[in-house]
Design an enzyme around this catalytic site. Structure first.
Site, PDB file in Angstrom:
ATOM      1  N   ASN A 238      -5.411  12.345   0.860  1.00 10.58           N
ATOM      2  CA  ASN A 238      -4.520  11.431   1.469  1.00 10.58           C
ATOM      3  C   ASN A 238      -5.584  10.696   2.864  1.00 10.58           C
ATOM      4  O   ASN A 238      -6.824  10.905   2.706  1.00 10.58           O
ATOM      5  CB  ASN A 238      -3.759  12.283   2.372  1.00 10.58           C
TER       6      ASN A 238
ATOM      7  N   ARG B 191       0.852  -1.016   0.061  1.00  9.03           N
ATOM      8  CA  ARG B 191       0.059   0.142  -0.091  1.00  9.03           C
ATOM      9  C   ARG B 191       0.869   1.347  -0.101  1.00  9.03           C
ATOM     10  O   ARG B 191       2.284   1.108  -0.047  1.00  9.03           O
ATOM     11  CB  ARG B 191      -1.093  -0.034   1.210  1.00  9.03           C
ATOM     12  N   GLY B 192       0.251   2.508  -0.142  1.00 10.94           N
ATOM     13  CA  GLY B 192       0.917   3.662  -0.258  1.00 10.94           C
ATOM     14  C   GLY B 192       1.262   3.941  -1.625  1.00 10.94           C
ATOM     15  O   GLY B 192       1.602   3.131  -2.233  1.00 10.94           O
ATOM     16  N   ALA B 193       0.896   5.090  -1.936  1.00 13.83           N
ATOM     17  CA  ALA B 193       0.728   5.491  -3.333  1.00 13.83           C
ATOM     18  C   ALA B 193       1.834   4.999  -4.247  1.00 13.83           C
ATOM     19  O   ALA B 193       1.986   4.418  -5.452  1.00 13.83           O
ATOM     20  CB  ALA B 193       0.288   6.889  -3.775  1.00 13.83           C
TER      21      ALA B 193
ATOM     22  N   ASP C 174      -2.037  10.789  -1.811  1.00 14.00           N
ATOM     23  CA  ASP C 174      -2.368   9.572  -2.846  1.00 14.00           C
ATOM     24  C   ASP C 174      -2.675  10.146  -4.213  1.00 14.00           C
ATOM     25  O   ASP C 174      -2.672   9.480  -5.162  1.00 14.00           O
ATOM     26  CB  ASP C 174      -3.612   8.766  -2.285  1.00 14.00           C
TER      27      ASP C 174
ATOM     28  N   ARG D  75      -7.359  -0.575  -6.617  1.00 12.68           N
ATOM     29  CA  ARG D  75      -7.669   0.490  -5.793  1.00 12.68           C
ATOM     30  C   ARG D  75      -8.163   1.930  -6.736  1.00 12.68           C
ATOM     31  O   ARG D  75      -7.325   2.175  -7.463  1.00 12.68           O
ATOM     32  CB  ARG D  75      -6.524   0.762  -4.827  1.00 12.68           C
TER      33      ARG D  75
END
Ligand code: MRU
Length: 372
Positions: free
Chosen positions: A255, A50-52, A245, A91
Site C-alpha cells: 500500500n 489513482r487508487g487500485a 494496491d 503504473r
C-alpha cells in the site's frame, strides 16, 4: 451512495468517458474527457485517476479505446497488442491494472469483428465499474461490526480510526474500501473520528480523504505522517484501516509508502490493524510481498516540490521545498508483511492475513497453482 462517481460514460459523446481530475482536488472539481488509449495511459500515469480499483476500471475503458483504434489501423491485431502493452506500463504496483486488462482480453476472446470487440469491451468496462460498487459496499457491511464492537466498549465516545493515503471513493468508484465501513457507521449514527495521514509526497490523505470525509460530514483531523505512532502510544487510535494496491496469496500487502510504519506502530501498541480489500487486488500468483511486488518509483520532483492553493492569488501554486541541488527519492509503496496485519476485510467477509485465511473465503483459488 448518492455521490458523484469517479468515472462515467460521457453524457454527450458516445464512445468517451469522463473522470474527475484528482490532481486539482480539494481546491477545484475538474472533469476530464478520455477517448483514446494515449489519454487513458496519461490519466493513470500522471495520477489524474489513482487508487487500485479506479486504475483498473479506467484501464478497462482503455481496452475499449484500443479496440476502436485497432479497427482503424492497417494491422489491427498488432496495434491492439501494442496498445495493451502500453497501458500495462502506466503504473506497476496496483494489480487491478493488469487484472482489468486480462479480464477484458478474456471477455473479447470469441468476438470476430472489431466493432463486436469494442461493444463487448464497453460492456465489460461498465460491468467492472458496477462490480466495484457492489464489492465496496460489501466490504463496508463486513467491516462495520468491527467499529460497532469498539463503540460498544466506549459508549458515547467516538471510535478513533486512523487511515493512510486515500482508500476512499476517489480511489474506487463509490464507497471506497477502507472508508466503506466508516460511511455505513456514520449513516447508522455511530460516533466516529478519523485521523487522516496527510500521505506525503502527493498528499492523497490531506487532499482527497479529507475532502471525502468532509463532504460526508464525518469528523476527521488531518495529521502529518509521523504523528500516528505518538497517537497510538497515547491510546488515541482504536483501529487502523487502510487499503491495498496488491495483496499476495499469503496476505502481504503493498500500500502507499508509510503504511508499513503505521503497521509497526500499531503492532507495538496492540492497536488492531486491518486492510480493506476487494479480491481484485489479490495477486494469487505471488506469495512473498517483499520480493515479488513491484514497487513504483516516481519522479523526485514530487518530493522536491509541493502544490497547494495560494489564497492570495486564488490559484494553484507550486513551490520548491528542498535545496535546488539536493537529490530526492520517491518510492510510491511499501510492503506490510502479513504478520503485522490483524485481519483482512474483503467483500466475502473477514479473514486472517494468511494463505489459509484467504483460501477459506476464496476456495476456488486453491486450485490455481502459484506461478503457473
Ligand atoms: O498512488 P495511489 O494514490 O494510486 O495509491 C493509492 C493507495 O495506496 C490506496 O490506499 C490503494 O490503492 C487502495 S484504493 C481503494
Amino acid at each position: 451512495m448518492n455521490t458523484q462517481r469517479t468515472i462515467w460514460p460521457h453524457p454527450q459523446k458516445a464512445s468517451a468517458v469522463q473522470v474527475i481530475d484528482q490532481r486539482f482536488l480539494p481546491h477545484q472539481l475538474v472533469v476530464m474527457d478520455l477517448h483514446t488509449v494515449a489519454q487513458v495511459y496519461e490519466a493513470i500515469q500522471k495520477m489524474v485517476v489513482r487508487g487500485a480499483p479506479l486504475i483498473g476500471a479506467t484501464a478497462a475503458y482503455g481496452v475499449f479505446f484500443a479496440c476502436q483504434e485497432a479497427a482503424q489501423a492497417p494491422e489491427p491485431e498488432a496495434h491492439f497488442a501494442q496498445s495493451l502493452a502500453h497501458l500495462r506500463e502506466s503504473r506497476p504496483t496496483a494489480v487491478n491494472l493488469f487484472w482489468a486488462i486480462d479480464q477484458q482480453v478474456k471477455n473479447l476472446e470469441n468476438a470476430v469483428s472489431w466493432p463486436e470487440k469494442a461493444t463487448l469491451a464497453w460492456q465489460g468496462a461498465a460491468r467492472i465499474v458496477e462490480e466495484d460498487v457492489a464489492i465496496c459496499r460489501q466490504i463496508g457491511l463486513h467491516g462495520l461490526p468491527l467499529l460497532e464492537k469498539i463503540a460498544a466498549q466506549k459508549p458515547g465516545a467516538p471510535v478513533q480510526v486512523l487511515t493512510h493515503c486515500n482508500a476512499g471513493r476517489l480511489g474506487c468508484i463509490e464507497w471506497g474500501t477502507a472508508t466503506a465501513p466508516l460511511y455505513l457507521a456514520h449513516q447508522n449514527g455511530l460516533p466516529l473520528h478519523v485521523w487522516v495521514d496527510e500521505t506525503r509526497p502527493r498528499n492523497q490523505g490531506a487532499s482527497l480523504t479529507a475532502w471525502e470525509l468532509q463532504q460526508a460530514g464525518i469528523p476527521h483531523t488531518v495529521i502529518v505522517d509521523n504523528t500516528g505512532g505518538h497517537l497510538m502510544q497515547h491510546r488515541q487510535v482504536d483501529i487502523c484501516i487502510v487499503g491495498t494496491d496488491r495483496t499476495t496469496r499469503t496476505g502481504d500487502v503493498a500500500n502507499k509508502i508509510g503504511t508499513y510504519l503505521k503497521a509497526l506502530a500499531a503492532y507495538d501498541n496492540q492497536v488492531p490493524f486491518y486492510v480493506a480489500l476487494p479480491s481484485t487486488t489479490i495477486d494469487w500468483q505471488i506469495s512473498e510481498g517483499l520480493r515479488e511486488i513491484p514497487i513504483e518509483t516516481r519522479s523526485a520532483d514530487e518530493v522536491r516540490y509541493i502544490t497547494g492553493w495560494d489564497e492570495s492569488t486564488q490559484a494553484l501554486h507550486t513551490v520548491r521545498l528542498t535545496p535546488p541541488q539536493s537529490p530526492a527519492l520517491n518510492y510510491g509503496f511499501d510492503v506490510t508483511p502479513a504478520r503485522l496485519i490483524t485481519g483482512l476485510i474483503t467483500e466475502r467477509g473477514l479473514c486472517p492475513a494468511s494463505e489459509a485465511g484467504l483460501l477459506q473465503l476464496y476456495p476456488e483459488q486453491a486450485l490455481a497453482s502459484v506461478n503457473d
